[in-house]
Motif scaffolding. Structure first.
Motif, PDB file in Angstrom:
ATOM      1  N   PRO A 106      -5.746  83.753  25.345  1.00 15.65           N
ATOM      2  CA  PRO A 106      -4.786  84.150  26.387  1.00 15.65           C
ATOM      3  C   PRO A 106      -4.871  85.650  26.658  1.00 15.65           C
ATOM      4  CG  PRO A 106      -3.672  83.862  24.303  1.00 15.65           C
ATOM      5  CD  PRO A 106      -5.099  83.470  24.069  1.00 15.65           C
ATOM      6  N   LYS A 107      -4.442  86.033  27.847  1.00 20.64           N
ATOM      7  CA  LYS A 107      -4.393  87.455  28.188  1.00 20.64           C
ATOM      8  C   LYS A 107      -3.063  88.037  27.706  1.00 20.64           C
ATOM      9  CE  LYS A 107      -7.642  88.892  31.505  1.00 20.64           C
ATOM     10  NZ  LYS A 107      -8.692  88.583  30.559  1.00 20.64           N
ATOM     11  N   LEU A 108      -3.131  89.239  27.153  1.00 17.73           N
ATOM     12  CA  LEU A 108      -1.891  89.882  26.709  1.00 17.73           C
ATOM     13  C   LEU A 108      -1.359  90.748  27.835  1.00 17.73           C
ATOM     14  CD1 LEU A 108      -2.938  91.076  23.150  1.00 17.73           C
ATOM     15  CD2 LEU A 108      -1.648  89.042  23.768  1.00 17.73           C
ATOM     16  N   ARG A 109      -0.056  90.712  28.034  1.00 20.04           N
ATOM     17  CA  ARG A 109       0.564  91.591  29.031  1.00 20.04           C
ATOM     18  C   ARG A 109       1.560  92.499  28.327  1.00 20.04           C
ATOM     19  NH1 ARG A 109       1.572  86.877  32.061  1.00 20.04           N
ATOM     20  NH2 ARG A 109       3.713  87.194  31.396  1.00 20.04           N
ATOM     21  N   VAL A 110       1.547  93.780  28.686  1.00 17.09           N
ATOM     22  CA  VAL A 110       2.419  94.741  28.020  1.00 17.09           C
ATOM     23  C   VAL A 110       3.879  94.324  28.141  1.00 17.09           C
ATOM     24  CG1 VAL A 110       3.204  97.143  28.015  1.00 17.09           C
ATOM     25  CG2 VAL A 110       0.791  96.625  28.352  1.00 17.09           C
ATOM     26  N   SER A 111       4.246  93.780  29.310  1.00 18.42           N
ATOM     27  CA  SER A 111       5.664  93.442  29.528  1.00 18.42           C
ATOM     28  C   SER A 111       6.162  92.403  28.529  1.00 18.42           C
ATOM     29  CB  SER A 111       5.865  92.938  30.956  1.00 18.42           C
ATOM     30  OG  SER A 111       5.017  91.824  31.171  1.00 18.42           O
ATOM     31  N   ASP A 112       5.255  91.546  28.022  1.00 18.97           N
ATOM     32  CA  ASP A 112       5.683  90.551  27.033  1.00 18.97           C
ATOM     33  C   ASP A 112       6.228  91.207  25.767  1.00 18.97           C
ATOM     34  OD1 ASP A 112       4.955  88.508  28.660  1.00 18.97           O
ATOM     35  OD2 ASP A 112       2.947  88.261  27.787  1.00 18.97           O
ATOM     36  N   PHE A 113       5.762  92.405  25.490  1.00 15.80           N
ATOM     37  CA  PHE A 113       6.129  93.042  24.231  1.00 15.80           C
ATOM     38  C   PHE A 113       7.382  93.896  24.360  1.00 15.80           C
ATOM     39  CE2 PHE A 113       1.685  92.002  24.008  1.00 15.80           C
ATOM     40  CZ  PHE A 113       1.589  91.428  22.754  1.00 15.80           C
ATOM     41  N   LEU A 114       7.875  94.013  25.598  1.00 12.89           N
ATOM     42  CA  LEU A 114       9.032  94.893  25.814  1.00 12.89           C
ATOM     43  C   LEU A 114      10.327  94.096  25.875  1.00 12.89           C
ATOM     44  CD1 LEU A 114       7.500  97.311  28.443  1.00 12.89           C
ATOM     45  CD2 LEU A 114       7.768  97.663  25.983  1.00 12.89           C
ATOM     46  N   ARG A 115      10.249  92.803  25.747  1.00 16.65           N
ATOM     47  CA  ARG A 115      11.497  92.044  25.835  1.00 16.65           C
ATOM     48  C   ARG A 115      11.624  91.076  24.669  1.00 16.65           C
ATOM     49  NH1 ARG A 115       9.055  89.829  31.004  1.00 16.65           N
ATOM     50  NH2 ARG A 115       7.759  88.094  30.289  1.00 16.65           N
TER      51      ARG A 115
ATOM     52  N   ILE B 240       6.512  89.373  18.071  1.00 18.96           N
ATOM     53  CA  ILE B 240       7.423  90.122  17.198  1.00 18.96           C
ATOM     54  C   ILE B 240       6.625  90.991  16.228  1.00 18.96           C
ATOM     55  CG2 ILE B 240       9.179  89.897  15.401  1.00 18.96           C
ATOM     56  CD1 ILE B 240      10.044  87.291  16.828  1.00 18.96           C
ATOM     57  N   GLY B 241       5.544  90.430  15.701  1.00 19.41           N
ATOM     58  CA  GLY B 241       4.703  91.200  14.780  1.00 19.41           C
ATOM     59  C   GLY B 241       4.198  92.473  15.428  1.00 19.41           C
ATOM     60  N   VAL B 242       3.720  92.346  16.660  1.00 22.28           N
ATOM     61  CA  VAL B 242       3.199  93.532  17.349  1.00 22.28           C
ATOM     62  C   VAL B 242       4.339  94.493  17.678  1.00 22.28           C
ATOM     63  CG1 VAL B 242       2.037  94.316  19.436  1.00 22.28           C
ATOM     64  CG2 VAL B 242       1.203  92.294  18.233  1.00 22.28           C
ATOM     65  N   GLN B 243       5.508  93.938  18.019  1.00 27.59           N
ATOM     66  CA  GLN B 243       6.663  94.818  18.285  1.00 27.59           C
ATOM     67  C   GLN B 243       6.995  95.645  17.044  1.00 27.59           C
ATOM     68  OE1 GLN B 243       9.394  91.746  19.576  1.00 27.59           O
ATOM     69  NE2 GLN B 243       9.257  92.380  21.721  1.00 27.59           N
ATOM     70  N   TYR B 244       7.036  94.973  15.897  1.00 26.62           N
ATOM     71  CA  TYR B 244       7.269  95.689  14.640  1.00 26.62           C
ATOM     72  C   TYR B 244       6.240  96.826  14.471  1.00 26.62           C
ATOM     73  CZ  TYR B 244      10.579  92.846  11.789  1.00 26.62           C
ATOM     74  OH  TYR B 244      11.675  92.243  11.244  1.00 26.62           O
ATOM     75  N   MET B 245       4.973  96.477  14.676  1.00 30.96           N
ATOM     76  CA  MET B 245       3.915  97.456  14.407  1.00 30.96           C
ATOM     77  C   MET B 245       3.991  98.631  15.368  1.00 30.96           C
ATOM     78  SD  MET B 245       0.561  95.248  13.445  1.00 30.96           S
ATOM     79  CE  MET B 245       0.724  93.551  12.977  1.00 30.96           C
ATOM     80  N   ALA B 246       4.278  98.326  16.653  1.00 37.87           N
ATOM     81  CA  ALA B 246       4.320  99.411  17.634  1.00 37.87           C
ATOM     82  C   ALA B 246       5.479 100.360  17.327  1.00 37.87           C
ATOM     83  CB  ALA B 246       4.463  98.821  19.038  1.00 37.87           C
ATOM     84  N   VAL B 247       6.634  99.775  17.009  1.00 35.45           N
ATOM     85  CA  VAL B 247       7.788 100.621  16.683  1.00 35.45           C
ATOM     86  C   VAL B 247       7.496 101.431  15.426  1.00 35.45           C
ATOM     87  CG1 VAL B 247      10.183 100.542  15.901  1.00 35.45           C
ATOM     88  CG2 VAL B 247       9.477  99.204  17.868  1.00 35.45           C
ATOM     89  N   ALA B 248       6.884 100.775  14.431  1.00 33.00           N
ATOM     90  CA  ALA B 248       6.584 101.474  13.193  1.00 33.00           C
ATOM     91  C   ALA B 248       5.603 102.628  13.443  1.00 33.00           C
ATOM     92  CB  ALA B 248       6.004 100.495  12.169  1.00 33.00           C
ATOM     93  N   LEU B 249       4.594 102.387  14.271  1.00 28.64           N
ATOM     94  CA  LEU B 249       3.638 103.460  14.559  1.00 28.64           C
ATOM     95  C   LEU B 249       4.322 104.633  15.259  1.00 28.64           C
ATOM     96  CD1 LEU B 249       0.396 101.583  15.634  1.00 28.64           C
ATOM     97  CD2 LEU B 249       0.569 103.341  13.868  1.00 28.64           C
ATOM     98  N   PHE B 250       5.261 104.294  16.157  1.00 32.50           N
ATOM     99  CA  PHE B 250       6.001 105.373  16.812  1.00 32.50           C
ATOM    100  C   PHE B 250       6.731 106.226  15.768  1.00 32.50           C
ATOM    101  CE2 PHE B 250      10.149 106.820  18.375  1.00 32.50           C
ATOM    102  CZ  PHE B 250       9.725 107.731  19.340  1.00 32.50           C
ATOM    103  N   PHE B 251       7.408 105.547  14.842  1.00 30.44           N
ATOM    104  CA  PHE B 251       8.159 106.322  13.854  1.00 30.44           C
ATOM    105  C   PHE B 251       7.246 107.004  12.838  1.00 30.44           C
ATOM    106  CE2 PHE B 251      11.729 103.842  15.474  1.00 30.44           C
ATOM    107  CZ  PHE B 251      12.608 104.889  15.702  1.00 30.44           C
TER     108      PHE B 251
END
Lengths: 444, 571
Positions: B20-29, B37-48
């Motif tokens: 499947p194609k990934l869309r950035v908007s899927d990860f923002l909601r 959710i896994g990627v959301q965790y990782m992105a937030v963690a990388l930010f911090f």
């Protein structure tokens, strides 16, 4: 155990080459550990107490063992990376070895034995560090943000001359009547060679930790309980900033330091304490002089938070609390109005019960310091002179009990009440104080 | 020999599985898909991670000189390292590990999602508000009592920011507990047919051990923080000695959580490491059962060692038992190290970036481990307690340990998550800069600490300036190395080579589907290979060839395929 991992885990008996490899690698590791262990003295500061020698020996053993393990693991790692790298064009997998029970038992058992031995050794050293020593000297330590104070109970006999006890200040008489000693306080820790010391330590505000790197001892000071630390100095020396607070205690935690002076012997030690005792026995008659001397000695932590230009030589450069320049004017006007006390009462309350009236804009950070009554009144007398005009805008009446009866040691000495004592105190007291000032002045 | 097990039931479908194609908007909601959710965790963690790293750079800038010069007051400096510690622990390492767990556990189990998808999403969405609270705490009054928040400094002397920080950690604790319950249930109940406990991938074992620790320990943190917050805002005096409380109560409760928390931060990394080492050395994990059991042993013994953080404050008679347990816990840790060395021994090591970080972990973690045993010895600990020796030790196990495994994990699983390879050349630069920067940042701290430099100080004696200069410059190199990785992630997301389903030819189930996997993870129920680390086994070659055949191979083939598939393996 390293090199048994490899070659022929499947073969029934160990091959001679494997045994030789294990023995050679084992010897190399032990030699390597011993060589690394030689670095021990370079890694520690001066070894200046009986405890330091024990701790360093323990570390030496740990460094030899740890060094050997370090070399083993890094060696195996580098060797494997070279020996078992995938060559160009290689497509296969490694041998499907899933384990080797003997080897796993070996590398469970050997570390277990090592930590068992280290535990026993550490336990022995620890017991010896904690054990009360015969003939221990006792010193009371107070830690308050961001200062150390050391209180000694000394008999009058250290003076080496007779004193007419009836003429001593009333509070000193009380002190003597208690146990035949006078308590004196200094911002410097004094001791002498081979004298075991036990410190009884109290924290005035937050948790602090008493650490002397040269002695290898450390103990937290915890509000609400008295903790003990023991050491026996072995090297006569002056240790500027020899004591360092090791438990985070606030803004100036890093400069919560104090000096140590270790004398050659008891006589020298008594000589160091004599001027401090004399300044207690024969205080300057003028409360202003007396108050200034107390504040200048930095036995109370006032200087770590307040700034006062008159005492800048004693490192009064704190920036946490209200500035004390011109405090007499403010006490006489705005603060007296705000608190409906007299100016002198206001100053007294501010020291004696710091939380009672807060200067607007400042938090309730100043701890109860347990300053003796007469010291507080002397400080008030001195602070009353800190006005723009240079003279006290109001009068401070000293309680009767705090008015010293002029006296002095007999014989050739002039009455030490007044300047003589101040000078004598200056010789020993001020030197380390300056050392501290130097160390910290660079910080400000 | 048993018949070859194929990754896809029946193996009847022909190869046309589309990623499947990934869309950035899927990860923002809000999403209940464990992969999102896994990627959301990782992105937030990388930010911090960047936030915490920036604070670290400020700390090292300040420490270039023995005096206070970069920041205005000692309190500001204290705030820097307090928030640095809290961010790195609670908003970087723990959520990052949770991110890997979320992404990988269901995939490794061949499951469609976690046991409780909604709870999973809820646990994640507690993190952003907690992060805002923690960063905000710096602005409203300094939390200046370190990440350990010892009262009475934290309760009576620190600003309102301390309360916000405590609330933030409270939220993060709730998030951890919810996540951990989910992991335990998922791993216990959702293993596929053919995967008994001893076929469970070691990352799942490690996540299970971690989750058990979280569920048992974090409530203590929550209790302690509740008392701390009450002391700050409700006038209670649980920790105020002046009013009948006891400051040491906090230390016991805090470390009863926070020592096990060290294993919360390292065990999932150790699990990832087992995957990475076995895959890239092309060899089974040596002593699989012992590695799995030692995770559990560490989890268990980890609950009995907390007071070794209090060797200078605890009543002397109580210290010795904690020395004994702290020494004992070195044994299962040693088993792991030697098992990993046994894993690469005799392998066919491929020096991919993931593998380099894995090997780098072994090299650095052993330093932290040796330092840890030294710290367990009470007399030596008394000397170096609260000094830079401890700062060195904790960074060797948390940076040289956890962060190195996170990096290895990023290089290893990025292709699965995005469908594209990370750039290997940049990856090697990243490794070289990190390894050198890390070692020279943290190893010299041992010397500073032993010679007499306490931790958490903005001022130090002038004799320590040279060593601090070395440390600071290395730390700046380490800081720069992070941006090499971030740049790599940024460009590889769009322009990286297509990864295919299984670029590393790994045997665990997450590779038996497209990269990225479809929203239901697998098209059919996947059948696990009988041994998750059965490298070198002829059957495993056939199993892996079948994955290649079914899903195709990528543009880049970092692990070369045997020329013709029925051919026997190398040896």
């Amino acid at each position: 155990m390293a090199s048994t991992t490899p070659s022929k885990p499947s073969s029934g008996g160990l091959q001679t080459t494997t045994i030789i490899a294990v023995v050679v690698v084992g010897i190399l590791l032990i030699v390597g550990g011993i060589i690394l262990g030689q670095a021990t003295p370079l890694l520690f500061p001066q070894q200046a107490s009986a405890e330091a020698a024990q701790v360093d020996n323990l570390f030496h053993i740990m460094l030899v063992i740890g060094g050997a393990i370090f070399l083993l693991v890094q060696g195996l790692l580098v060797f494997s990376m070279w020996r078992f790298r995938a060559r160009k064009g290689e497509t296969g997998d490694g041998e499907p070895i899933h384990g080797n029970t003997t080897l796993e038992i070996v590398w469970t058992a050997i570390p277990a034995v090592i930590v068992f031995v280290l535990t026993i050794l550490s336990w022995q050293v620890f017991n010896s560090l904690q054990a009360p020593k015969p003939g221990e000297a006792s010193v009371v330590v107070a830690g308050a943000r961001f200062n150390w104070a050391f209180t000694y109970n000394v008999p009058l006999s250290i003076l080496g001359y007779e004193v007419d006890e009836t003429l001593l200040p009333p509070d000193v008489k009380d002190d003597l009547a208690d146990d035949g000693t006078v308590s004196i306080t200094s911002a410097t820790l004094y001791s002498y060679v081979n004298q075991p010391v036990a410190l009884a330590m109290d924290a005035r505000d937050v948790i602090h930790a008493f650490w002397v790197p040269a002695f290898r001892v450390k103990q937290d000071l915890i509000p609400g309980r008295t903790t003990t630390v023991r050491f026996t100095p072995t090297v006569a020396d002056t240790y500027p900033s020899g004591i360092q607070c090791a438990e985070l205690c606030g803004a100036n935690h890093g400069i919560m330091r104090a000096d140590i002076v270790v004398a050659e012997n008891e006589a020298e030690y008594n000589k160091l304490l004599t001027p401090i005792l004399e300044s207690r026995l024969f205080p300057p008659a003028d409360p202003v002089v007396r108050g200034r001397a107390i504040l200048e000695s930095n036995v109370y932590p006032c200087y770590t938070c307040h700034v006062l230009s008159d005492l800048s030589s004693a490192n009064w450069v704190g920036n946490v609390g209200p500035a004390l320049d011109g405090v007499a004017d403010r006490a006489a006007t705005s603060r007296a109005n705000a608190t409906s006390q007299t100016a002198a009462e206001y100053l007294y309350t501010s020291i004696h019960e710091p939380g009672a009236y807060l200067v607007p804009g400042y938090g309730n950070l100043m701890p109860q310091l347990g300053v003796p009554e007469c010291d507080v009144w002397a400080m008030v007398a001195y602070l009353a002179t800190q006005s723009t005009s240079g003279s006290a805008p109001f009068e401070v009446v000293q309680p009767d009990v705090c008015i010293p009866q002029v006296s002095g040691p007999p014989g050739s000495e002039p009455p030490p009440a007044g300047e003589a004592t101040a000078e004598a105190a200056a010789e020993t007291e001020v030197v380390p104080a300056e050392a501290t000032a130097e160390a910290t002045a660079e910080g400000s | 020999m048993a018949s070859i097990t194929l990754p896809v039931g029946g193996g009847t479908q022909s190869g046309a599985a589309e990623a499947p194609k990934l869309r950035v908007s899927d990860f923002l909601r809000w999403s209940v898909d464990h992969k999102i959710i896994g990627v959301q965790y990782m992105a937030v963690a990388l930010f911090f991670f960047i936030v915490g790293g920036t604070l670290a750079m400020l700390i090292r800038w300040e420490l270039l000189t023995p005096n206070l010069d970069v920041v205005q007051t000692g309190t500001q400096y204290n705030t820097l390292f307090s928030v640095h510690g809290l961010v790195m622990i609670f908003l970087w390492i723990i959520p990052m590990m949770a991110g890997f767990g979320n992404y990988l556990v269901p995939l490794q189990l061949g499951a469609k999602d976690m046991a409780f998808p909604w709870l999973n999403a809820f646990a994640f969405w507690l993190i952003p508000p907690a992060g805002i609270l923690l960063i905000g705490s710096m602005l409203v009054g300094a939390p200046e009592s370190g990440w350990t928040q010892y009262p009475p400094l934290s309760t009576l002397y620190s600003g309102d920011g301390q309360t916000l920080a405590a609330l933030s950690i409270h939220l993060l604790g709730i998030s951890s507990i919810l996540g951990a319950i989910n992991f335990i249930v998922t791993i216990k109940n959702m293993r596929p047919a053919g995967m008994g406990w001893w076929q469970l991938p070691l990352f799942c074992w490690a996540t299970l051990a971690t989750a058990i620790i979280v569920v048992m320990a974090t409530p203590f943190l929550a209790g302690g923080l509740t008392l701390l917050i009450l002391d700050k805002i409700a006038g209670t005096s649980f920790f105020d000695a002046g009013n009948g409380g006891d400051p040491q109560l906090w230390q016991n409760v805090f470390w009863f959580y926070s020592h096990p928390a060290v294993y919360i931060m390292i065990l999932p990394g150790m699990g990832m490491l087992s995957e990475v080492l076995a895959t890239h050395a092309r060899k089974p994990v040596f002593g699989y059962k012992m590695v799995a059991i030692s995770s559990m042993a560490i989890a268990l013994v980890g609950f009995t060692v907390w007071a070794h953080h209090m060797f200078t404050s605890l009543t002397p008679e109580l210290r010795v038992p904690f020395m004994i347990t702290s020494m004992i816990i070195a044994v299962p840790t040693g088993i792991k190290i030697f098992s990993w060395l046994g894993t690469i021994w005799g392998g066919k090591i491929r020096f991919t970036s993931a593998m380099l970080f894995g090997l780098g972990f072994l090299s650095m973690f052993v330093v932290g481990g040796i330092g840890g045993v030294m710290l367990a010895a009470i007399p030596f600990d008394i000397h170096v307690h609260d000094t830079y020796f401890v700062v060195s030790h904790l960074h060797f196990v948390l940076y040289g340990g956890s962060v190195f495994t996170i990096y290895a994990g990023i290089y290893h699983w990025f292709p699965k998550i995005t469908g594209r390879m990370l750039d290997e050349r940049l990856g090697k630069w990243h490794f070289a800069l990190t390894y050198v920067g890390f070692f020279f940042s943290f190893f010299p701290m041992n010397f500073a600490g032993m010679l007499g430099m306490p931790r958490r100080v903005a001022y130090y004696l002038p004799e320590f300036q040279s060593v601090n200069t070395v440390i600071s410059i290395s730390a700046f190199v380490l800081g720069i190395s992070t941006f090499v990785m971030l740049y790599n992630i940024w460009i590889s997301m769009r322009h990286g080579k297509k990864a295919g389903a299984n670029p590393w030819r790994a045997l665990t189930l997450e590779w038996a589907t497209t990269s990225p996997p479809p929203s239901t993870n697998f098209i059919d129920d996947p059948v696990p290979f009988h041994d998750p680390y059965g490298y070198g086994d002829k059957d495993s070659q056939a199993y892996l060839d079948d994955i290649d055949k079914r899903f195709g191979v990528g543009e880049d083939v970092p692990v070369p395929r045997p020329a013709v598939q029925p051919a026997a393996s190398g040896d």
